[in-house]
Design a protein around this motif. Structure first.
Motif, PDB file in Angstrom:
ATOM      1  N   LEU A   1      -5.330   3.848   2.907  1.00 53.45           N
ATOM      2  CA  LEU A   1      -5.179   3.873   1.254  1.00 53.45           C
ATOM      3  C   LEU A   1      -6.742   4.128   1.229  1.00 53.45           C
ATOM      4  O   LEU A   1      -6.870   4.902  -0.112  1.00 53.45           O
ATOM      5  CB  LEU A   1      -4.605   3.117   0.848  1.00 53.45           C
ATOM      6  CG  LEU A   1      -4.174   2.471  -1.258  1.00 53.45           C
ATOM      7  CD1 LEU A   1      -3.397   4.617  -1.634  1.00 53.45           C
ATOM      8  CD2 LEU A   1      -3.868   1.407  -1.220  1.00 53.45           C
ATOM      9  N   ASP A   2      -7.665   3.395   1.221  1.00 55.68           N
ATOM     10  CA  ASP A   2      -9.255   3.571   0.552  1.00 55.68           C
ATOM     11  C   ASP A   2      -9.691   4.930   1.148  1.00 55.68           C
ATOM     12  O   ASP A   2      -9.746   4.998   0.024  1.00 55.68           O
ATOM     13  CB  ASP A   2      -9.791   1.871   2.113  1.00 55.68           C
ATOM     14  CG  ASP A   2      -9.883   0.656   1.530  1.00 55.68           C
ATOM     15  OD1 ASP A   2      -9.356   0.841  -0.198  1.00 55.68           O
ATOM     16  OD2 ASP A   2      -9.811  -0.076   2.254  1.00 55.68           O
TER      17      ASP A   2
ATOM     18  N   ARG B   1      -8.215   6.624  -1.395  1.00 60.16           N
ATOM     19  CA  ARG B   1      -8.754   6.686  -2.868  1.00 60.16           C
ATOM     20  C   ARG B   1      -9.782   6.945  -4.111  1.00 60.16           C
ATOM     21  O   ARG B   1     -10.243   7.663  -4.242  1.00 60.16           O
ATOM     22  CB  ARG B   1      -9.028   4.661  -3.084  1.00 60.16           C
ATOM     23  CG  ARG B   1      -7.361   3.571  -3.660  1.00 60.16           C
ATOM     24  CD  ARG B   1      -7.976   2.683  -4.193  1.00 60.16           C
ATOM     25  NE  ARG B   1      -6.166   1.873  -4.067  1.00 60.16           N
ATOM     26  CZ  ARG B   1      -6.393   1.038  -2.964  1.00 60.16           C
ATOM     27  NH1 ARG B   1      -7.598   0.220  -2.197  1.00 60.16           N
ATOM     28  NH2 ARG B   1      -5.904   0.078  -3.492  1.00 60.16           N
ATOM     29  N   GLU B   2     -10.732   7.017  -2.029  1.00 59.24           N
ATOM     30  CA  GLU B   2     -12.705   7.486  -2.082  1.00 59.24           C
ATOM     31  C   GLU B   2     -12.153   8.824  -2.075  1.00 59.24           C
ATOM     32  O   GLU B   2     -12.802   9.775  -2.745  1.00 59.24           O
ATOM     33  CB  GLU B   2     -12.630   7.085  -0.781  1.00 59.24           C
ATOM     34  CG  GLU B   2     -14.344   6.842  -0.935  1.00 59.24           C
ATOM     35  CD  GLU B   2     -15.267   6.161   0.776  1.00 59.24           C
ATOM     36  OE1 GLU B   2     -16.608   7.117   1.006  1.00 59.24           O
ATOM     37  OE2 GLU B   2     -14.729   5.403   1.034  1.00 59.24           O
TER      38      GLU B   2
ATOM     39  N   LEU C   1     -10.540   7.489  -6.702  1.00 57.69           N
ATOM     40  CA  LEU C   1     -10.126   6.088  -7.588  1.00 57.69           C
ATOM     41  C   LEU C   1     -11.111   5.059  -6.605  1.00 57.69           C
ATOM     42  O   LEU C   1     -10.306   3.957  -7.278  1.00 57.69           O
ATOM     43  CB  LEU C   1      -8.786   6.201  -7.401  1.00 57.69           C
ATOM     44  CG  LEU C   1      -7.969   7.705  -7.443  1.00 57.69           C
ATOM     45  CD1 LEU C   1      -6.622   7.793  -7.862  1.00 57.69           C
ATOM     46  CD2 LEU C   1      -8.932   7.905  -9.340  1.00 57.69           C
ATOM     47  N   SER C   2     -12.029   5.154  -5.963  1.00 56.04           N
ATOM     48  CA  SER C   2     -12.569   3.466  -5.545  1.00 56.04           C
ATOM     49  C   SER C   2     -13.163   3.159  -6.454  1.00 56.04           C
ATOM     50  O   SER C   2     -14.076   3.584  -7.122  1.00 56.04           O
ATOM     51  CB  SER C   2     -12.620   4.305  -4.023  1.00 56.04           C
ATOM     52  OG  SER C   2     -14.302   4.837  -4.197  1.00 56.04           O
TER      53      SER C   2
ATOM     54  N   LEU D   1       0.008   8.618  -5.859  1.00 55.46           N
ATOM     55  CA  LEU D   1      -0.396   8.949  -5.163  1.00 55.46           C
ATOM     56  C   LEU D   1      -0.242  10.364  -5.550  1.00 55.46           C
ATOM     57  O   LEU D   1      -0.605  11.076  -5.642  1.00 55.46           O
ATOM     58  CB  LEU D   1      -2.031   8.470  -5.098  1.00 55.46           C
ATOM     59  CG  LEU D   1      -2.565   7.294  -5.560  1.00 55.46           C
ATOM     60  CD1 LEU D   1      -3.641   6.538  -4.309  1.00 55.46           C
ATOM     61  CD2 LEU D   1      -3.321   7.249  -6.666  1.00 55.46           C
TER      62      LEU D   1
ATOM     63  N   GLU E   1       1.896   2.366  -3.381  1.00 52.39           N
ATOM     64  CA  GLU E   1       0.802   3.298  -4.145  1.00 52.39           C
ATOM     65  C   GLU E   1      -0.165   4.251  -4.237  1.00 52.39           C
ATOM     66  O   GLU E   1       0.387   5.339  -4.645  1.00 52.39           O
ATOM     67  CB  GLU E   1      -0.509   2.154  -4.252  1.00 52.39           C
ATOM     68  CG  GLU E   1      -2.134   2.724  -4.817  1.00 52.39           C
ATOM     69  CD  GLU E   1      -3.091   1.548  -5.001  1.00 52.39           C
ATOM     70  OE1 GLU E   1      -3.470   0.531  -4.121  1.00 52.39           O
ATOM     71  OE2 GLU E   1      -4.148   2.562  -5.251  1.00 52.39           O
TER      72      GLU E   1
ATOM     73  N   GLU F   1       0.306  -1.287   0.117  1.00 50.39           N
ATOM     74  CA  GLU F   1       0.286  -0.136   0.140  1.00 50.39           C
ATOM     75  C   GLU F   1       0.421   0.949  -0.029  1.00 50.39           C
ATOM     76  O   GLU F   1       0.046   2.194  -0.251  1.00 50.39           O
ATOM     77  CB  GLU F   1      -0.391  -0.171   1.150  1.00 50.39           C
ATOM     78  CG  GLU F   1      -1.795  -1.086   1.284  1.00 50.39           C
ATOM     79  CD  GLU F   1      -1.478  -2.342   1.373  1.00 50.39           C
ATOM     80  OE1 GLU F   1      -0.236  -2.533   2.283  1.00 50.39           O
ATOM     81  OE2 GLU F   1      -2.452  -3.350   1.838  1.00 50.39           O
TER      82      GLU F   1
END
Ligand code: SF4
Length: 324
Positions: free
Chosen positions: A314-315, A318-319, A323-324, A92, A88, A85
């Motif tokens: 990371l979730d 992304r959200e 990007l989720s 970002l 990634e 993670e």
């Protein structure tokens, strides 16, 4: 609280008096969650051509930590590269980090200058502060122990976090520095103790090597023999006494200034103390090195402990970025 360490070699006395003592103190504070990681991806920024040595360095550093008293029951102890993670999230955060911020980081130019003969002017080195920001943010670190000379390094992480939150909402925690109270520990040449400057005393060294390292230290050049008055404030041996012989510091200072104490005897007092202080560490380290699978077990448990935290962060990132 989060702190990481590049696995580039054994512990020296400067590490011990700075990071290690801070980590030991923090891990006993039950009000904090402590994350201690081995920054092996960071090592690649300058040592990408020495990857064959990397797993050995990781093992040695973990043995050093465990022997020093870092306790995986009290802190989450893990290896950076076990947490995909991190990679990634670095990609970002890299998207929103202005190039100018990275180019003006003093340590980038310093590393290029110090390694002029090697090709390290790479994206990885330039992007080091982004990876560092992710190391902290991905475990929601709000406190980072730093020496005074490292406060500026943390500032860019704070800027990146603020910029992210400005674009995408209040997702990341802005880390604060936890200033070390330990002054800089000088090496044998009077500069900050450092492996790369070849001026260190190694904690795991045997008695004779520690004594030889202490003997090699410069002192006040005006104090040539016993009887000459000295200036402890400019002497690296005295700086080490402040840290390791605090109960004798007045006596040593008075003896130095009056000339009654000679530099050879002053160094012997320090070497005796270091040999005594580090003996239990050396014994524990030898036992640990003989314990099958200890490093692998700690790394496995550490990865299991930190990954749910990293996945959750990371979730959220992304959200926030849709990007989720
Ligand atoms: S007596 Fe000790 S403190 Fe004074 S100059 Fe010599 S080594 Fe340094």
């Amino acid at each position: 609280m989060v702190t990481g360490y590049r696995p580039t070699g054994p512990l020296h006395v400067g590490h011990w008096a700075g990071n290690i003592e801070t980590m030991l103190a923090l891990q006993t504070d039950t009000a904090r969650d402590c994350f201690f990681f081995i920054a092996d991806w960071h090592m690649l920024t300058t040592h990408y051509d020495r990857t064959d040595e990397l797993s050995g360095f990781v093992r040695e550093l973990m043995l050093d930590w465990l022997a020093a008293g870092i306790d995986p029951e009290r802190a989450t102890v893990y290896r950076q590269s076990d947490i995909p993670e991190v990679a990634e999230m670095t990609l970002l955060l890299g998207m929103i980090t202005p190039l100018g911020w990275l180019e003006r980081v003093p340590s980038f130019k310093e590393r290029l200058r110090d390694n002029a003969e090697r090709e390290i002017a790479n994206l990885g080195l330039l992007g080091y502060p982004v990876l560092q920001t992710v190391d902290i943010s991905i475990v929601r670190g709000d406190l980072v122990p730093v020496g005074e000379d490292q406060v500026a390094h943390l500032e860019i992480s704070r800027e990146i976090v603020r910029r992210f939150n400005r674009f995408y909402g209040d997702v990341l925690v802005e880390p604060q520095p936890l200033l070390s109270t330990t002054p800089l520990i000088p090496g044998s040449d009077g500069r900050k103790m450092s492996k790369s400057l070849d001026n260190a005393i190694w904690v795991r060294d045997d008695e004779e090597s520690i004594r030889a390292s202490v003997r090699s230290f410069i002192t006040d050049p005006q104090k040539v023999r016993r009887g000459d008055p000295g200036r402890p404030e400019i002497c690296p041996i005295f700086a080490l006494h402040r840290k390791f012989s605090p109960e004798r510091i007045d006596e040593i200072e008075a003896g130095c200034r009056s000339g009654a104490l000679g530099c050879a005897d002053c160094k012997t007092i320090l070497a005796d103390r270091l040999v005594e202080d580090f003996a239990p560490y050396r014994e524990r380290r030898a036992d640990l090195a003989d314990t099958d699978g200890i490093v692998e077990r700690v790394l496995d448990e550490g990865a299991r402990g930190v990954r749910p935290v990293a996945e959750a962060t990371l979730d959220a990132v992304r959200e926030a970025m849709h990007l989720s």
